[in-house]
Motif scaffolding. Structure first.
Motif, mmCIF file in Angstrom:
data_model
loop_
_atom_site.group_PDB
_atom_site.id
_atom_site.type_symbol
_atom_site.label_atom_id
_atom_site.label_comp_id
_atom_site.label_asym_id
_atom_site.label_seq_id
_atom_site.Cartn_x
_atom_site.Cartn_y
_atom_site.Cartn_z
ATOM 1 N N LYS A 1 0.945 -1.125 -0.065
ATOM 2 C CA LYS A 1 0.018 0.040 0.118
ATOM 3 C C LYS A 1 0.863 1.331 0.044
ATOM 4 O O LYS A 1 0.465 2.178 -0.916
ATOM 5 N N LEU A 2 2.030 1.222 0.630
ATOM 6 C CA LEU A 2 3.069 2.289 0.601
ATOM 7 C C LEU A 2 3.515 2.589 -0.775
ATOM 8 O O LEU A 2 3.679 3.615 -1.106
ATOM 9 N N ASP A 3 3.782 1.410 -1.345
ATOM 10 C CA ASP A 3 4.039 1.641 -2.691
ATOM 11 C C ASP A 3 3.580 2.411 -3.557
ATOM 12 O O ASP A 3 3.873 3.331 -4.341
ATOM 13 N N ASP A 4 2.118 2.080 -3.533
ATOM 14 C CA ASP A 4 0.940 2.829 -4.079
ATOM 15 C C ASP A 4 0.900 4.133 -3.915
ATOM 16 O O ASP A 4 0.758 5.086 -4.766
ATOM 17 N N ILE A 5 0.900 4.543 -2.760
ATOM 18 C CA ILE A 5 0.597 5.802 -2.183
ATOM 19 C C ILE A 5 1.852 6.682 -2.476
ATOM 20 O O ILE A 5 1.759 7.928 -2.794
ATOM 21 N N LEU A 6 3.119 6.364 -2.125
ATOM 22 C CA LEU A 6 4.427 7.050 -2.093
ATOM 23 C C LEU A 6 4.922 6.838 -3.586
ATOM 24 O O LEU A 6 5.947 7.599 -3.908
ATOM 25 N N ASN A 7 4.592 6.246 -4.588
ATOM 26 C CA ASN A 7 5.008 5.950 -5.521
ATOM 27 C C ASN A 7 6.568 5.575 -5.690
ATOM 28 O O ASN A 7 7.393 5.980 -6.621
ATOM 29 N N GLU A 8 6.897 4.627 -4.688
ATOM 30 C CA GLU A 8 8.532 4.167 -4.685
ATOM 31 C C GLU A 8 8.375 2.757 -3.817
ATOM 32 O O GLU A 8 7.264 2.238 -3.117
#
Length: 73
Positions: free
Chosen positions: A23-30
């Motif tokens: 989910k962090l991948d998606d939100i932070l785009n990293e």
């Protein structure tokens, strides 16, 4: 004000560290790894603001209610 740990917030949201990282991948785009989530759970004082905002969004809890300081001994 009652505050809970990042780990408790994650568990309350019924998420694993891996799911949180995705989910962090998606939100932070990293790319965020499960190990990075575990690191912030162990050392919350090291959590950058952008991660604190993202954790708050993912766990659906105000960041004011998440404990981001080191634990006292």
């Amino acid at each position: 004000m009652l505050r809970i740990t990042l780990e408790a917030a994650r568990i309350n949201a019924k998420l694993t560290q891996k799911e949180t990282a995705e989910k962090l991948d998606d939100i932070l785009n990293e790319k965020v790894t499960r190990q990075r989530v575990a690191y912030f759970e162990k050392k919350p004082e090291e959590t950058p603001i952008k991660y604190a905002d993202a954790f708050s969004q993912i766990y659906d809890i105000s960041k004011d209610h998440i404990f981001f300081n080191s634990k006292s001994t």
